[in-house]
Design a protein around this motif. Sequence first.
Motif, PDB file in Angstrom:
ATOM      1  N   UNK A  77      22.410   3.627  -4.292  1.00  0.00           N
ATOM      2  CA  UNK A  77      22.795   2.321  -4.214  1.00  0.00           C
ATOM      3  C   UNK A  77      23.045   1.821  -2.617  1.00  0.00           C
ATOM      4  N   UNK A  78      24.119   2.700  -2.038  1.00  0.00           N
ATOM      5  CA  UNK A  78      24.718   2.605  -0.947  1.00  0.00           C
ATOM      6  C   UNK A  78      23.426   2.834   0.471  1.00  0.00           C
ATOM      7  N   UNK A  79      22.589   3.631   0.110  1.00  0.00           N
ATOM      8  CA  UNK A  79      21.646   3.957   0.965  1.00  0.00           C
ATOM      9  C   UNK A  79      20.502   2.842   1.087  1.00  0.00           C
TER      10      UNK A  79
ATOM     11  N   UNK B  59      17.728  -8.647  -3.744  1.00  0.00           N
ATOM     12  CA  UNK B  59      18.686  -8.760  -4.934  1.00  0.00           C
ATOM     13  C   UNK B  59      19.625  -7.459  -5.080  1.00  0.00           C
ATOM     14  N   UNK B  60      20.761  -7.809  -6.008  1.00  0.00           N
ATOM     15  CA  UNK B  60      21.689  -6.720  -5.953  1.00  0.00           C
ATOM     16  C   UNK B  60      21.289  -6.186  -7.213  1.00  0.00           C
ATOM     17  N   UNK B  61      22.406  -5.041  -7.829  1.00  0.00           N
ATOM     18  CA  UNK B  61      22.112  -4.125  -8.814  1.00  0.00           C
ATOM     19  C   UNK B  61      21.954  -5.115 -10.136  1.00  0.00           C
ATOM     20  N   UNK B  62      20.805  -4.584 -10.943  1.00  0.00           N
ATOM     21  CA  UNK B  62      20.340  -5.419 -12.056  1.00  0.00           C
ATOM     22  C   UNK B  62      20.716  -4.999 -13.396  1.00  0.00           C
ATOM     23  N   UNK B  63      20.600  -6.155 -14.355  1.00  0.00           N
ATOM     24  CA  UNK B  63      21.133  -5.903 -15.689  1.00  0.00           C
ATOM     25  C   UNK B  63      20.055  -5.382 -16.456  1.00  0.00           C
ATOM     26  N   UNK B  64      20.034  -3.909 -16.484  1.00  0.00           N
ATOM     27  CA  UNK B  64      18.793  -3.277 -17.308  1.00  0.00           C
ATOM     28  C   UNK B  64      18.980  -3.548 -18.567  1.00  0.00           C
ATOM     29  N   UNK B  65      20.274  -3.248 -19.119  1.00  0.00           N
ATOM     30  CA  UNK B  65      20.389  -3.433 -20.586  1.00  0.00           C
ATOM     31  C   UNK B  65      19.821  -4.784 -21.316  1.00  0.00           C
TER      32      UNK B  65
ATOM     33  N   UNK C  53       0.933  -1.174  -0.071  1.00  0.00           N
ATOM     34  CA  UNK C  53       0.023   0.154  -0.008  1.00  0.00           C
ATOM     35  C   UNK C  53       0.968   1.421  -0.040  1.00  0.00           C
ATOM     36  N   UNK C  54       1.907   1.387   0.810  1.00  0.00           N
ATOM     37  CA  UNK C  54       2.734   2.382   1.039  1.00  0.00           C
ATOM     38  C   UNK C  54       3.931   2.625   0.123  1.00  0.00           C
ATOM     39  N   UNK C  55       4.463   1.995  -0.764  1.00  0.00           N
ATOM     40  CA  UNK C  55       5.402   2.093  -1.766  1.00  0.00           C
ATOM     41  C   UNK C  55       5.187   2.865  -2.776  1.00  0.00           C
ATOM     42  N   UNK C  56       6.144   3.342  -3.356  1.00  0.00           N
ATOM     43  CA  UNK C  56       5.968   4.178  -4.686  1.00  0.00           C
ATOM     44  C   UNK C  56       6.245   3.206  -5.758  1.00  0.00           C
ATOM     45  N   UNK C  57       6.188   3.872  -6.791  1.00  0.00           N
ATOM     46  CA  UNK C  57       6.332   3.097  -8.219  1.00  0.00           C
ATOM     47  C   UNK C  57       7.817   2.730  -8.046  1.00  0.00           C
ATOM     48  N   UNK C  58       7.940   1.255  -8.366  1.00  0.00           N
ATOM     49  CA  UNK C  58       9.304   0.586  -8.152  1.00  0.00           C
ATOM     50  C   UNK C  58      10.552   1.026  -8.923  1.00  0.00           C
ATOM     51  N   UNK C  59      10.924   2.197  -8.756  1.00  0.00           N
ATOM     52  CA  UNK C  59      12.096   2.549  -9.394  1.00  0.00           C
ATOM     53  C   UNK C  59      13.496   1.882  -8.996  1.00  0.00           C
ATOM     54  N   UNK C  60      13.507   1.592  -7.564  1.00  0.00           N
ATOM     55  CA  UNK C  60      14.687   1.169  -7.068  1.00  0.00           C
ATOM     56  C   UNK C  60      14.501  -0.355  -6.902  1.00  0.00           C
ATOM     57  N   UNK C  61      14.769  -1.096  -7.945  1.00  0.00           N
ATOM     58  CA  UNK C  61      14.364  -2.602  -8.048  1.00  0.00           C
ATOM     59  C   UNK C  61      14.986  -3.337  -7.083  1.00  0.00           C
TER      60      UNK C  61
ATOM     61  N   UNK D   6      25.913   9.631  -8.512  1.00  0.00           N
ATOM     62  CA  UNK D   6      24.919   9.621  -7.617  1.00  0.00           C
ATOM     63  C   UNK D   6      24.166   8.280  -7.515  1.00  0.00           C
ATOM     64  N   UNK D   7      24.371   7.628  -8.566  1.00  0.00           N
ATOM     65  CA  UNK D   7      23.754   6.312  -8.595  1.00  0.00           C
ATOM     66  C   UNK D   7      24.281   5.590  -7.406  1.00  0.00           C
ATOM     67  N   UNK D   8      25.846   5.482  -7.207  1.00  0.00           N
ATOM     68  CA  UNK D   8      26.426   4.810  -6.362  1.00  0.00           C
ATOM     69  C   UNK D   8      26.232   4.975  -4.784  1.00  0.00           C
TER      70      UNK D   8
END
Lengths: 437, 476
Positions: free
Chosen positions: B392-394, B457-463, A93-101, B387-389
């Motif tokens: 992702x660390x956060x 899961x870890x960083x994804x292969x978006x390509x 319910x409280x999540x945003x669009x899944x930008x951070x996969x 900025x991405x790094x």
Amino acid sequence: MGSFLPNSEQEQLQMLNEIGFNSFEELFGHIPEQVLLKNLNLAEGMSELQAMDHMEELADKNVKFRHIFRGAGAYNHYIPAIVGSVVNKEQFVTAYTPYQAEISQGILQSIFEYQTMICELTGMDTSNASVYDGSTAAAEAVAMCQERKRNVAFISETSNPETIKVIKTYCYGNGIDVVMVPEKDGLTDAEALKEAMGASSACFYVQQPNFYGNIEDCDALGEIAHAAGAKFIMGCNPMSLAVLKTPAEYGADVAVGDGQPLGLGLAFGGPYLGFMAATDKMVRRLPGRIVGETVDRDDKRAYVLTLQAREQHIRREKASSNICSNQALCALTVGVYLSAMGEQGLTQAAELCVSKAHYLQGVLAEAGLQPKYNHPFFHEFVTVSDVNSKVILEALEKKGILGGYPLNDKEILWCATEKNTKAEMDQVAAIVKEVCG
Amino acid sequence: MKLIFERGKEGQACTLMPACDVPQVTLAAPKREKKLHLPHVSENELSRHYTELGKQVHGVNDGFYPLGSCTMKYNPKVNEKAAALPGFTNVHPLQPAHTVQGCIEVLKQTQEMLCEITGMDAMTLQPAAGAHGEFTGLLLIKSYHESRGDVKRTKIIVPDSAHGTNPASATMVGYDIVNIPSAADGCVDIEKLREAVGEDTAGLMLTNPNTVGIFDKNILEITSIVHEAGGLVYYDGANLNAVMGVVRPGDMGFDVIHLNLHKTFSTPHGGGGPGSGPVGCKSFLAQFLPGLQPVEKDGALSLVAPENSVGSVKAFHGNFLVVVKAMTYILMLGKEGIPAAAKNAVLNANYMMNKLKDIYPMAYDTVCMHEFVMCLEKMKHDIDVSAMDVAKALLDYGIHPPTMYFPLIVHEALMVEPTETESKETLDEAIAVFRKIYEDAQANPAAMHECPVHTPVRRLDEVRAARKPVLRYTFE
């Protein structure tokens, strides 16, 4: 006053001081005096108890019908208990669009599963992650088919009037010309369609079953559209697809519809869900989010928003649509609903709809409401009578029954679903007989 | 993790449907030929599947969520309770008006309160999301110009810092886009705006505070430049949380606005929707509003289409239950609570910004509103940590990252919006995490490219996802 602020006044002052301000007035001091609001004319804030009491009072002013025989775009189906229990989980319910996969696999996977189920129902190659509702899905589908030299959309008059209205409104915006294809005996007039379509035709949209409940000859209609070089769009009731020939089998290029029958309540019209599925050829024109499968750095299967080069945050004015927020939680709802029902349960529900609607048509005919059309139908049909529709519906309302949707003084559009019992339908027929007899 | 299709086995199902109590009818219509594959699981397996999925989602309830421009504030539970009342959930949208007086009253009261908060005269609750509201607002602008026979106005002006939805929405309404560069302070470049406006200007789309979190002090001049050129001014309400109850778009010269009830008015985002994007306007545009408007006559409410309505942007009455939630929230906050929320949102943002700016350079070092934008260009240049790094660390610390790489005018941007519902304690903890990440990056920059390591899961292969799209599960 109600408040959800965790900071006390003292803490606020301390924070202000730490960053060099003495007051909120100073913090907001850079805003020009002329635009500052002097007085917000709202009532004083309420406690939770008072607010809930206020909302309950409003809810109580509505009439909840125990027995519903009205569809016309919103259908009264049974919602399994598990559906609410899953979709009310706070994470969803409280999540945003899944930008951070990496921290959104639950939502991404649920959308991937939803996309698979929509592909299965429609038979189409690819589904998006949802749009706002069935009518906007239809309007977006029409926009998908616009080409430089093909700028005319043909829309069957047998479609739901709400959908037609939304398509026309979107087309007023994007400049597509809309031509209505006339209705003949409760079906799309195929001859008229054939005559009207030509080199400038972008697409033809038909609803199956149509607004009157009738099942259209989509083989013939699709052929006409394709012969003119146009795309064929079908608007489908997803419940009916458990038993009816699929849009893919009819050769549709895009299949859309409203997912409301699949686990979403009537809710005075929303939130519902628009589903959109297309052939592989059309996938890069689909609006909205799409989830794809990939792997992470450790080669573990994972899901991610993909084909984003279509979308507004990348393409801006050249995007396939402006859609950003969609109806993700409703897509989850549909996923849970279809998982609970399974192919067996869904087919059973669809067959119950068919049998119940046919029974209702029979007993209403005996009671004096004649069927208007003699075509195969799914779970909706139209009756005609000399007795004013209003009189009939008021008599039902007095007994706590929401009758069919009045099309005019003489005609009513009825709907029966798996929720309606024989006893209920016999009661409706008895009341109608009293009024008409 | 298994997909739902990989669980259970053929023949397994929940028992939900009754036996048929009327004669069974076989349809005399073409049937589907292709076998339908849906999951076949028991209710227990189904329940556990989604419980497991739920564990792999970070919601506002799981932790700090400073996602800039998205206003991820706490979603009060009373909203959900009100929206679950059977008197709202079990009502058909096409019931006769006298049986839905409560629903119409919800629409009416909510519209009135939102008009007061925004300084608008009329409102529609039909749009389902912010972008849908933009589309609707632009339709009003188009209808207005056309109604006056002013057909030369084909252009919408958009600052280069705008949300992507702004230009995309304008295209959907058939307008050409004029992008104007922002001034050095991140605000509208007044001279560039003067050069851009003319007889072909349909309107300007703007947020204030803008997308870099700064209140544009020249707002009255900006709106009057557009008005003098014959255009209208559109307010993107994505950032209203910074100023609600303090400044009203209607008093700044805006003619038409949209709101995001799922941002400013505390309704949950649901993993990407449903939202609600009401559109408000000044009285001269009210005649064009889509959908139906509540009208009171002799003590009874009914729904009537405005005189020159542009049509409908969605079936029925919008995402009604979302409106119920927002209304509950506004009732609770009331006249003091609304500005109090905005003030604390601005305080929280400035507090965080000031505690970080010595190590994370700010794109604009000035008082911010509800959000601020860091520029990590130097870090990227000096030690190749992007900025991405940092984002992702956060993740490894249970914090949802800020919005990345937006607005486009700031390189290596991280846009932080703490919202008013976070405590000083949470902010202090997050500040400590940001500072720790900075130190770790200086000590071992290469390790930053490996983050996150503690997520499901870890960083994804978006390509790969985009090049070889797998968009559904395939049954054997």
